[in-house]
Design an enzyme around this catalytic site. Sequence first.
Site, mmCIF file in Angstrom:
data_model
loop_
_atom_site.group_PDB
_atom_site.id
_atom_site.type_symbol
_atom_site.label_atom_id
_atom_site.label_comp_id
_atom_site.label_asym_id
_atom_site.label_seq_id
_atom_site.Cartn_x
_atom_site.Cartn_y
_atom_site.Cartn_z
ATOM 1 N N HIS C 47 0.829 -1.212 0.000
ATOM 2 C CA HIS C 47 0.000 0.000 0.000
ATOM 3 C C HIS C 47 0.859 1.256 0.000
ATOM 4 O O HIS C 47 0.589 2.216 -0.735
ATOM 5 C CB HIS C 47 -0.909 -0.039 1.231
ATOM 6 C CG HIS C 47 -1.804 1.146 1.352
ATOM 7 N ND1 HIS C 47 -2.984 1.248 0.637
ATOM 8 C CD2 HIS C 47 -1.711 2.282 2.092
ATOM 9 C CE1 HIS C 47 -3.573 2.387 0.932
ATOM 10 N NE2 HIS C 47 -2.828 3.037 1.828
ATOM 11 N N GLU C 69 -1.907 -5.215 -3.704
ATOM 12 C CA GLU C 69 -2.617 -4.812 -2.497
ATOM 13 C C GLU C 69 -4.007 -5.436 -2.466
ATOM 14 O O GLU C 69 -4.458 -5.918 -1.423
ATOM 15 C CB GLU C 69 -2.723 -3.291 -2.513
ATOM 16 C CG GLU C 69 -3.286 -2.685 -1.267
ATOM 17 C CD GLU C 69 -3.679 -1.241 -1.538
ATOM 18 O OE1 GLU C 69 -3.519 -0.786 -2.694
ATOM 19 O OE2 GLU C 69 -4.145 -0.569 -0.601
ATOM 20 N N ASN C 402 9.386 -55.849 -12.099
ATOM 21 C CA ASN C 402 9.540 -56.663 -10.904
ATOM 22 C C ASN C 402 10.567 -56.077 -9.966
ATOM 23 O O ASN C 402 10.375 -56.005 -8.755
ATOM 24 C CB ASN C 402 10.023 -58.059 -11.326
ATOM 25 C CG ASN C 402 9.085 -59.102 -10.826
ATOM 26 O OD1 ASN C 402 7.889 -58.914 -10.863
ATOM 27 N ND2 ASN C 402 9.634 -60.198 -10.355
#
Lengths: 158, 121, 668
Positions: C47, C69, C402
């Site tokens: 901000h 923000e 196997n």
Amino acid sequence: MDYTLRDDLMLEDYERKQIVVFQLADEEYAVDISQSKQIIKVSKITPVPNTPDYVRGVINLRGQIVPVIDLRKRFGITGTVEKERIITIEFDDILIGILVDEIKEVLWYDVEKELESAPDIDSSIRQDYIKGVVKKGKRLIVLIDLEKLLFENRPVSA
Amino acid sequence: MSKRVLVVDDAAFMRMMIKNILIDGGFEIVGEAGTGRDAIELYKELKPDLVTMDITMPEMDGIDAVKEILEIDKDAKIIMCSAMGQQAMVIDAIQAGAKDFVVKPFKPDRVLAAVNKLFNE
Amino acid sequence: MDTKDQYLQMFFDESAEYLQQLNENVLLLEEHPEDEEIINAVFRAAHSVKGMSATMGYERLTDLTHRMESILAKVRNKEMTINEFIIDTLFSGLDYIKLLLDDIRNNGEERTDISDYLSKLEKILNNDISIQEVLVKPEKTDLNLQDFTGMIALTEEEKEEIYNKMTSNDRIYNIRVILAEDCLLKNVRGYMILKKAQELGYLAKSNPDQREIEDEDFGDSIYIKLISALKEKQIQEELADIIDVEQVIIHVEDYKVEEKAVVEQQEAKSQVDSIKKQKDGLANIQVSPTVRVDIKKLDTLMNMVGELLINKTRLEGLNIDSDVYQDIIQQLDRVTQDLHHTVMQIRMVPIGGIFNRFPRMVRDLSKELDKKIDLIIEGADTELDRSLIDELGDPLMHIIRNSIDHGIEKPAERERKGKPATGNILLQAYQKGSEIIIEVEDDGAGINTEKVIEKAIEKGIITPDEASQMEERDKLNLIFHPGFSTSEEVTDISGRGVGMDVVRNVVETLDGQVFVESELGVGTRFTISLPLTLAITQALMVVINNEVYAIPLGSISETLLVAPEEIIQVRGQDVILLRESTIPLVEAARQLNLDIEYGKYRQLEEIPVVIINSGERQIGLIVDQMLNQQEIVIKSLGKFLVNIKNISGATIVGDGDVALILDVRNIA
């Protein structure tokens, strides 16, 4: 194996040999273990035409074609067969399977004390093919001379 | 003996991260620089075994620094520290002679893998 | 403007500080995605930067931080949860912030293009969940392609160019380089991969090509066709060494049908010259000048040799009493044998062809089972007859499966045992004398013979008595016994149930052998041995009295179904008229002296008859049923049964049974 030193020392006193004992009808037979290679359960045996009736056929043993001899037929023994096993035998670079009823056991026998010569015993097969008889308590085990048995072409019934 | 490293990035934070990873990996940090220019000076002075080089820096970016360092020492081992979106520049750096690259945010095992590989060749 | 300058320095200082904070906090956020304090800290920093950027008039920064923000606001309001994708995106955002700041600092304005990134943020904000799929590069390639040669196929001209460039030591390698899923800056890695490839040889083709790599227009794999004299292993190691390379799959290109077979082109000119100078004779010994051969022509050649062999056999059957004839026959025999042998040599193909599917299989399966396994392949250039190549694929796959399933233990268990966490499977092929040996060796748990015995006894394969007399080797061999694995346990690989017994059968039909060695806790090794040259022939399989027999095709003229009405009696013998020839009919069962009732064929509506060339004549051999035509491997009946009338040998058929080969040269 479980041989104590004592047994080894005793070797000078008597000789022991090992045999594979199997069943054919009512009697017990055996072959020298040094000659027997493997014991297998019977799978498909492919019959080979134009061979004696005691040649049951051939099998595939790990990619190798191995003929199978029916010992009962070879000895002319009759009777019903319930189970069958094949013992593979090798000598002189030749691999063969012999068909028996059932494998009983592997035994050691004392050559001096426990082996009797053939003529003493009454058996259903020709004496020529018997090396002797191994006596183990009450048991009479017929020791077979494989070489003679396999490489002579006459039928064997007494 | 530990390998000596020169860490070059204009953000102190980033330098810290790389340093920690390398120290954990058994390396010794012998110098830090925040611009391409400083990187070259320090390289001449310290002759480190390895340089980790950021790409965008003020006063001379990583690619130019790589070129000059390689002129000083053609065997210099330089690993670029790149951010997403800087593909073309990384390729330039490698073409210029940087050996490998790691991407921010740094994954310690990747960084160490790239660094150790240089010393195994 | 002055104000701006004044504030510029502060702007840089502060945003740098915020950026550092943001980096630290997003890292923390990654570890603690639910921590509200951290979420708030990130939000506040973003901000602030937004505020400053807006004030200074930097649009991109403002947009960028604004969206970040907004995302954080949603997270704070629990409208969105943090996941790895979002964290990564946030970090990218921070990087862009730095770039933009650098732009401004160095150039006075924002330059970096962040429009893509912005739309990505937008999508996240709109909770477009599909974004993750959309943003993952769509696969250009079919990842399930085991054989990826198609990805890097060459045009004819390209091929010409390459074959002309190649020396005898060069091989054509088709390489697939798989990048790690989390590889960043894929295009740079791609570039590095191509660069390395160019160091290792001649880069004939790459898919994606250079341009596509720069545009990051590819999936997780880069396919390369490389011409190199280096060994496969070295190339693999070099490429796999590059960071972010997950796996490198290489196979040597075997020259298939649509391509031309290059039969060696040595660059020995200078050597030959110097030899010429040294000794006269040597100059003529030649260092194999070569010729390019079309594979199709090669196959035709092989067929013709086959027919030649067959006709030679027929000729032998004539048994003409003449010394000259005997002499010729001997010569002919020798020549045809040599010819057959030589053509068989040409049929040889590197085994790498079937090996190349295994790395991927191992990787997939070990991921599935949470095991770490390295598959090491050696001897991929060992050659064997092409007819064996197809057959061996499935058995080998079964053995390797196997190993992975039951052999290699999970990493934790391995470490407990003091083994490295990553298990090894070594797949190796080499020539030994007159045999080809293929080994699959793992350092896994080994075979527990006690359990094998238990299982065998349980399934009635052996009795406890027999078990006690068995040698270790025989106990291990029990796994090959039919009936050992039930169909529920056995994984269906190729559409049929496959068990170890089938593996053995397949190997034996190829006249080979398979056996196993194992040590509990240490590992297991399967060994397949195959003869280098095979006595193969085409045969017609028939049924006679419920047994399958093989009749060599060379002896057969044709096959018919005869209606009883067509049979005519001539001098007491059944015959048929075939295009103006009288052909006597012989019942196969009678010929073989089988103990059954003869003549029953007359009651059939259609009688299967095989027209045989026997000596000088043609005979119609009546069988019970005609099955199919197939290639068989001729095996001898052994030393005990010699000279059996009408039987020339035996072969092992698909299910492991023996089928006899009929010798029809001297019938009736």
